[in-house]
Design an enzyme around this catalytic site. Structure first.
Site, PDB file in Angstrom:
ATOM      1  N   SER A   1     -11.478   0.419   3.340  1.00  0.00           N
ATOM      2  CA  SER A   1     -11.066   1.522   2.308  1.00  0.00           C
ATOM      3  C   SER A   1     -12.040   0.807   1.227  1.00  0.00           C
ATOM      4  CB  SER A   1      -9.746   1.443   2.031  1.00  0.00           C
ATOM      5  OG  SER A   1      -8.604   0.391   2.365  1.00  0.00           O
TER       6      SER A   1
ATOM      7  N   CYS B   1      -0.080   2.194   6.268  1.00  0.00           N
ATOM      8  CA  CYS B   1       0.415   0.459   7.091  1.00  0.00           C
ATOM      9  C   CYS B   1       0.148  -0.096   5.161  1.00  0.00           C
ATOM     10  CB  CYS B   1      -0.905   0.345   7.889  1.00  0.00           C
ATOM     11  SG  CYS B   1      -2.525   0.632   6.984  1.00  0.00           S
TER      12      CYS B   1
ATOM     13  N   CYS C   1       0.507  -1.163  -0.337  1.00  0.00           N
ATOM     14  CA  CYS C   1       0.063  -0.156  -0.360  1.00  0.00           C
ATOM     15  C   CYS C   1       0.804   1.757  -0.290  1.00  0.00           C
ATOM     16  CB  CYS C   1      -1.132  -0.045   1.428  1.00  0.00           C
ATOM     17  SG  CYS C   1      -2.200  -1.308   0.954  1.00  0.00           S
TER      18      CYS C   1
ATOM     19  N   GLN D   1      -5.526  -8.512   5.985  1.00  0.00           N
ATOM     20  CA  GLN D   1      -5.883  -7.702   6.812  1.00  0.00           C
ATOM     21  C   GLN D   1      -6.868  -7.419   7.220  1.00  0.00           C
ATOM     22  OE1 GLN D   1      -3.891  -4.876   4.414  1.00  0.00           O
ATOM     23  NE2 GLN D   1      -2.487  -5.599   3.232  1.00  0.00           N
TER      24      GLN D   1
ATOM     25  N   HIS E   1      -8.279   3.419  -1.726  1.00  0.00           N
ATOM     26  CA  HIS E   1      -7.866   2.812  -2.146  1.00  0.00           C
ATOM     27  C   HIS E   1      -7.343   2.386  -2.785  1.00  0.00           C
ATOM     28  CE1 HIS E   1      -3.613   1.599  -0.680  1.00  0.00           C
ATOM     29  NE2 HIS E   1      -3.854   0.647   0.520  1.00  0.00           N
TER      30      HIS E   1
ATOM     31  N   ARG F   1     -20.268   8.623  -0.649  1.00  0.00           N
ATOM     32  CA  ARG F   1     -21.254   7.988  -0.612  1.00  0.00           C
ATOM     33  C   ARG F   1     -21.740   9.161   0.115  1.00  0.00           C
ATOM     34  NH1 ARG F   1     -18.991   1.719   0.623  1.00  0.00           N
ATOM     35  NH2 ARG F   1     -19.543   0.944  -1.441  1.00  0.00           N
TER      36      ARG F   1
END
Length: 398
Positions: A253, A384, A97, A157, A354, A216
Site C-alpha cells: 500500500s 488487517c 489500520c 508488517q 493507505h 499510477r
C-alpha cells in the site's frame, strides 16, 4: 454484534478526501491534518443540511500516529475548526489500520444501545507531516513479557506479509498481478466518474484538490517485476528459510494523506429529520489472530461476522479488503473462493493508498457508493491490523 431492526443504525452519508501522496510536495502535504479533517467534517454536515451540528452526540475519529500535529485529539480540534458548537464532544481512537472502521463500530454500538442518536465517525492521517512510526519515538513497544512469549521476536508488517505469501504459496507474479490490477481498476473508476460523489474538494495553499493523485497509470506486471524486495535481510532469511522474499514497494500500500467521515444515526432520527438512509450497519465483528503472521485476521473475522449476520459468503455482493500488502487479499481470496471481480473492484490501497487512521471509513465510503451504483445489497469490509487483529463490517444498502 448484529444490529437488530428495532435499533437500526443507518448511514446517511459517507465522504472522503482525495488521496495525496504522503511526502513533501504531495497534493495535500500543505494542509495541517486537523484542517484536512475539519474540511471533511464540514462538508459532511453541509451535505445533510437537515442535521443541526449541535444535535450530534459524539465525534469518533481514528488516527494512528497521535503525535505532533495529530496529538491533541484531532477530532475535537477539527470539529472546533469547522466552527461547530463547542458542547459536542469528540474522541480519537487507535486500533491501528482499523481505527476509523472501529470508530464506525463504536458509533453503531452507542446508537444501538440508545446512548446516542447521531454520531460522526471518521479518520485522518497526514503521513507527509506526521511520519509513520513517529509515535514510538524510537522506543521498543513490546515489553519483556511479550518478547519472552514470542521469542525470538515479532516482526514488522512487511515481513509478516512475506510469511503470509509463503504460507499460502503465493508467487511474486501473483502479487504483482494483483497490484497492477489495483491501479488499472482505480484508474477506470476515476475515469468513469465513479469516485466523484464520494470525494470532496480540499482547499490547499496551492489550490483545490479533487482527484486521487496516487493512482499510477500504466503500471504493468513487467514494470513491477523490476522492483527489489524491501524486507529481506541475512538474519531474517536464516530465520525464515521458507520465504522467497517477494514483497516490494510496488505490491504494498502507498503512504498517503487523507481523511474520511460517515454520518451515522438511528433510523428513527433519520426519519424524523426527513433524511433517506443509504445503508444500515448490519453486523460487526473484531478478532485477534496470530501476532507473528499479523495480517491474517480478516479470515477469522469473515467467519465471525458472517455467522453473526446469518449470511454466507455467497450473499456478499462487494468486498473491500484493505490492500496493506498484496498477500493479504490473495490469501483471503484463496480461503473463501470469492470471484476476484467482487474484491476491491474500484482498486485498493495499492493504488489509492493507505492513510492508516482514515482507511476504515475510506473503504466503507467507496463500498457504499459502489453498492448504490451497481444496485447491490450486501457489502463486507475487512481490515488487517498491527498486532494480529481485524475488523469486519457488513452493511446492507437500503
Amino acid at each position: 454484534m448484529t444490529v437488530t431492526s428495532s435499533t437500526d443504525v443507518v448511514i446517511v452519508d459517507a465522504i472522503r478526501t482525495p488521496s495525496g501522496r504522503g511526502k513533501a510536495g504531495g497534493a495535500l502535504a500543505g494542509v495541517h491534518p486537523v484542517d484536512l479533517l475539519s474540511q471533511t467534517i464540514e462538508s459532511l454536515l453541509q451535505r445533510s443540511a437537515a442535521v443541526d451540528p449541535g444535535a450530534v452526540d459524539d465525534v469518533i475519529i481514528g488516527c494512528v500516529s497521535q503525535v505532533g500535529e495529530q496529538s491533541a485529539t484531532p477530532g475535537r480540534m477539527a470539529w472546533l475548526g469547522a466552527g461547530f458548537p463547542a458542547h459536542v464532544p469528540a474522541t480519537t481512537i487507535d486500533r491501528k489500520c482499523g481505527s476509523s472502521q472501529q470508530a464506525v463500530h463504536f458509533a453503531a454500538q452507542a446508537i444501538a444501545s440508545g446512548e446516542a442518536d447521531i454520531v460522526v465517525a471518521g479518520g485522518v492521517e497526514s503521513m507527509s507531516r506526521v511520519v509513520m512510526g513517529s509515535a514510538r519515538m524510537g522506543a521498543e513497544p513490546y515489553g519483556a513479557r511479550v518478547a519472552e512469549r514470542f521469542a525470538p521476536g515479532l516482526v514488522s508488517q512487511g515481513v509478516a506479509a512475506e510469511l503470509v505469501a509463503a504460507r499460502w504459496e503465493l508467487s511474486r507474479t501473483e502479487l504483482d498481478e494483483l497490484s497492477a490490477r489495483s491501479h488499472e481498476w482505480a484508474a477506470a473508476a476515476q475515469d468513469s466518474g465513479a469516485f466523484d460523489r464520494e470525494i470532496i474538494s480540499v482547499s490547499t495553499p496551492d489550490g483545490d484538490v479533487v482527484r486521487d493523485e496516487s493512482i499510477r497509470r500504466g503500471t504493468t506486471v513487467e514494470k513491477l517485476a523490476g522492483l527489489k524486495p524491501v524486507f529481506e535481510t541475512p538474519e531474517l532469511s536464516a530465520r525464515f528459510p521458507e520465504v522467497t522474499w517477494s514483497v516490494t514497494a510496488g505490491n504494498s500500500s502507498q503512504i498517503i494523506d487523507a481523511a474520511s467521515a460517515l454520518l451515522i444515526m438511528s433510523r428513527a432520527r433519520a426519519t424524523e429529520l426527513g433524511l433517506t438512509p443509504r445503508a444500515r450497519i448490519h453486523s460487526m465483528a473484531v478478532v485477534g489472530d496470530d501476532p507473528l503472521l499479523m495480517l491474517t485476521g480478516p479470515i477469522p473475522a469473515t467467519h465471525k461476522v458472517l455467522a453473526r449476520a446469518g449470511l454466507s459468503i455467497g450473499d456478499i455482493d462487494h468486498v473491500e479488503l484493505n490492500e496493506a500488502f498484496a498477500p493479504v487479499p490473495l490469501a483471503w481470496q484463496a480461503e473463501f473462493g470469492v470471484d476476484p471481480a467482487k474484491l476491491n473492484p474500484r482498486g485498493g490501497a495499492i493504488a489509492l493508498g493507505h492513510a492508516l487512521g482514515a482507511s476504515g471509513t475510506r473503504l466503507m465510503t467507496t463500498m457504499l457508493h459502489a453498492l448504490e451504483d451497481n444496485d447491490q445489497r450486501f457489502g463486507l469490509q475487512l481490515m488487517c491490523e498491527a498486532g494480529g487483529m481485524a475488523n469486519a463490517t457488513i452493511i446492507e444498502r437500503l
